[in-house]
Design a protein around this motif. Sequence first.
Motif, short mmCIF file in Angstrom:
data_model
loop_
_atom_site.label_atom_id
_atom_site.label_comp_id
_atom_site.label_asym_id
_atom_site.label_seq_id
_atom_site.Cartn_x
_atom_site.Cartn_y
_atom_site.Cartn_z
N GLN A 148 0.88 -1.30 0.18
CA GLN A 148 -0.14 0.28 -0.03
C GLN A 148 0.99 1.05 0.11
O GLN A 148 0.54 2.31 -0.79
CB GLN A 148 -0.99 -0.14 1.26
N HIS A 149 1.76 1.22 0.83
CA HIS A 149 2.57 2.60 0.82
C HIS A 149 3.50 2.80 -0.28
O HIS A 149 3.70 3.71 -0.82
CB HIS A 149 3.75 2.27 2.24
N ALA A 150 3.96 1.54 -0.99
CA ALA A 150 4.98 1.72 -1.81
C ALA A 150 4.10 2.05 -3.11
O ALA A 150 4.65 2.91 -4.10
CB ALA A 150 5.56 0.29 -2.14
N PHE A 151 3.14 1.70 -3.25
CA PHE A 151 2.41 2.06 -4.69
C PHE A 151 1.79 3.37 -4.58
O PHE A 151 1.97 4.10 -5.57
CB PHE A 151 0.80 1.22 -4.48
N SER A 207 3.58 5.21 -7.29
CA SER A 207 2.75 5.25 -8.59
C SER A 207 1.46 5.94 -8.16
O SER A 207 0.20 5.55 -8.37
CB SER A 207 2.26 3.74 -9.10
N PRO A 208 1.72 7.35 -7.66
CA PRO A 208 0.45 7.99 -7.43
C PRO A 208 -0.38 8.39 -8.43
O PRO A 208 0.13 8.75 -9.24
CB PRO A 208 1.37 9.31 -6.69
N GLY A 209 -1.72 7.95 -8.22
CA GLY A 209 -2.74 8.42 -9.26
C GLY A 209 -2.73 7.45 -10.39
O GLY A 209 -3.65 7.70 -11.43
N ALA A 210 -2.11 6.43 -10.25
CA ALA A 210 -2.02 5.44 -11.36
C ALA A 210 -2.01 4.07 -10.71
O ALA A 210 -1.19 3.69 -9.72
CB ALA A 210 -1.07 5.78 -12.47
N THR A 211 -2.69 3.26 -11.29
CA THR A 211 -2.73 1.67 -10.90
C THR A 211 -1.53 0.93 -11.48
O THR A 211 -1.28 0.93 -12.77
CB THR A 211 -3.92 0.92 -11.47
N PRO A 212 -0.36 0.38 -10.82
CA PRO A 212 0.67 -0.18 -11.39
C PRO A 212 0.40 -1.51 -11.94
O PRO A 212 -0.61 -2.08 -11.65
CB PRO A 212 1.60 -0.47 -10.04
N ASP A 213 1.12 -1.77 -13.22
CA ASP A 213 1.06 -3.13 -13.59
C ASP A 213 2.01 -4.22 -13.02
O ASP A 213 3.18 -3.88 -12.56
CB ASP A 213 1.68 -2.89 -14.91
N ARG A 214 1.45 -5.30 -12.77
CA ARG A 214 1.98 -6.35 -11.83
C ARG A 214 3.42 -6.80 -12.58
O ARG A 214 4.48 -6.86 -11.83
CB ARG A 214 1.21 -7.64 -12.10
N GLY A 255 10.95 1.17 -12.88
CA GLY A 255 12.31 1.62 -12.76
C GLY A 255 12.38 2.55 -11.91
O GLY A 255 13.34 3.04 -11.52
N ARG A 256 11.17 3.05 -10.92
CA ARG A 256 11.35 3.94 -9.61
C ARG A 256 11.33 2.87 -8.63
O ARG A 256 10.36 2.05 -8.43
CB ARG A 256 10.19 4.55 -9.75
N ARG A 257 12.54 3.38 -7.87
CA ARG A 257 12.70 2.55 -6.52
C ARG A 257 12.49 3.04 -5.36
O ARG A 257 12.76 4.29 -5.18
CB ARG A 257 13.90 1.97 -6.74
N LEU A 258 11.88 2.36 -4.40
CA LEU A 258 11.57 3.14 -2.78
C LEU A 258 12.45 2.03 -1.94
O LEU A 258 12.29 0.70 -2.03
CB LEU A 258 10.10 2.94 -2.63
N ARG A 259 13.19 2.55 -1.14
CA ARG A 259 14.03 1.80 0.06
C ARG A 259 13.48 2.33 1.35
O ARG A 259 13.33 3.24 1.63
CB ARG A 259 15.73 2.15 -0.01
N LEU A 260 13.08 0.96 2.00
CA LEU A 260 12.29 1.14 3.47
C LEU A 260 12.80 0.33 4.39
O LEU A 260 13.31 -0.93 4.20
CB LEU A 260 11.00 0.86 3.15
N VAL A 297 -0.38 -3.79 13.11
CA VAL A 297 -0.03 -3.27 11.86
C VAL A 297 -1.13 -2.65 10.90
O VAL A 297 -1.03 -1.65 10.27
CB VAL A 297 0.72 -4.51 11.05
N LEU A 298 -2.14 -3.35 10.84
CA LEU A 298 -3.39 -3.13 10.07
C LEU A 298 -4.06 -1.68 10.69
O LEU A 298 -4.80 -0.98 9.70
CB LEU A 298 -4.29 -4.19 9.93
N SER A 299 -3.81 -1.44 12.12
CA SER A 299 -4.67 -0.35 12.45
C SER A 299 -3.62 0.79 12.57
O SER A 299 -4.04 1.86 12.91
CB SER A 299 -4.90 -0.62 13.97
N THR A 300 -2.50 0.63 12.08
CA THR A 300 -1.48 1.89 11.83
C THR A 300 -1.27 2.23 10.32
O THR A 300 -1.15 1.61 9.45
CB THR A 300 -0.19 1.44 12.19
N PRO A 301 -1.51 3.80 10.28
CA PRO A 301 -1.64 4.04 8.79
C PRO A 301 -0.02 3.51 8.15
O PRO A 301 1.04 3.68 8.71
CB PRO A 301 -1.39 5.60 8.74
#
Length: 350
Positions: A221-224, A228-235, A291-296, A338-342
Motif C-alpha cells: 500500500q505504501h509503496a504503490f 505510482s501516485p494516481g495510477a494503478t501499477p502493472d503487475r 524503474g522507480r525504486r523505494l528503499r524502506l 500493523v493493520l490499525s497503523t497508517p
Amino acid sequence: MKTFLEVRERDGAFAIRHDDLLAYAGPSQLIACTLTFLLFERAFADLSPGAPPRRDDIRLRTAFPGDGVHAAMEMVARAVTDGRLVVDTRLGPPEAPPAPAGRFYFEVAIGNAARAYWPKPGVFDDRFIDMVVNYQDGGGGPKAQADYLAYKHDLIGRLRSMAIGDLFESREIPAWTVPPPPAPIEVIDHGTLLRVTFADCVAYHGRTSIGGLALGYRLLQHAFARLSPGATPDRDEISVFTAFPGPGLRDALELVTRAVTRGAYKADPAADVPGPAGVTGRMYFEVEIAGRRLRLALIEGAIGEEFIRLGRKSKAGEATPADEARWTELKEALAVAVLSTPAADLFVEL
C-alpha cells in the motif's frame, strides 16, 4: 442448547444448525463450534430477544485467535468476509480465562447494544489447555488421539447440557462501529484491473504468519502510493527485494504482484542492509515499479523482543507448546497493530 440459530438476511430469516458450523469449520473443531454456537445463542437472547438479528448487523471482537471459532463466526455472521470480526489478544478483563493462545473473551454487538462474554471459572481448565496444545494438531499417536476425541465429546456434552446463563460471565459494554478494513490494493494484470483485499491474503496464506502477511500488505500500500501516485501499477513492472524472508510477507507480495512466480522477488537474510532485526534477517525492503525504486525499513520497536525471541526458538525447533501458543498470540496482536497503523507510519524511507 437450542437445535438451531436464526439470523435474517435481506430476503428473510433462516436457520443455522450446530452441524452446519461443524461442516464448515471441519470435524477437528468440535469444541470451537460448540462454544461459538452457545455464545451466539446467549448473545442473540440478550441483544435481539424479539426477533432474529440481521446477519450484517452482528459485530464481533475477541481475544481468542483460534481458526475454529473464527470459522464458526464466519458461518453464522459472515463476519470475516465482511470485516466485522476484530481479533485482539489484548482485549478483556484479567478474569477471562487463558486459552491455548489468547484468552476466552468475546464481545458481540447487534445494533446499538453490545455485551462481553467469557466462560465462568472451571469451564476450561488446565487439562483442556494441555489436551489442545498436545493433541489438536494430531500429535500423540492413535491412542492419544482416540482419548482426545473422547475428551472432546465429553466436554461438549457438558457444555450443551448447561443452562444458557451458566456458561458465560457477561456484562454490558458500549456498542462500537467496525473500523473499515484496509483499502483494497489495485493492480493491472494483462490489461485487467484487479482488487485484492487483506481477506484475500488471509484466504491464500492462512493465519500461520499473519503478522508478516499484514506487514506485506501495508508495505505494498505504501509503496504503490509513493511510486505510482494516481495510477494503478502493472503487475509485470513490480519487483521486490527484502532482507526478511518471512512466509507471510512473501505470500502477501505474491498474491498481489505475482513477484515470486515471475522471479521478481528476492529475499536475502544475510544482506548487509539497515533496518531492525526480524526473527530472520532484517526488516529492510526495496520495491521497484517501472524503474522507480523505494528503499524502506520498518520503524524501530514495531516488533517486540519477546516476538523475536519466541520466533527464533520456534524456527530452531526449541519452542515448548506454551512458547508456540504465546507466539501465535503475538502474531495475531502484531497483525492487529500493523493493520490499525497508517502505512506511512510503519516505515522509514532510506
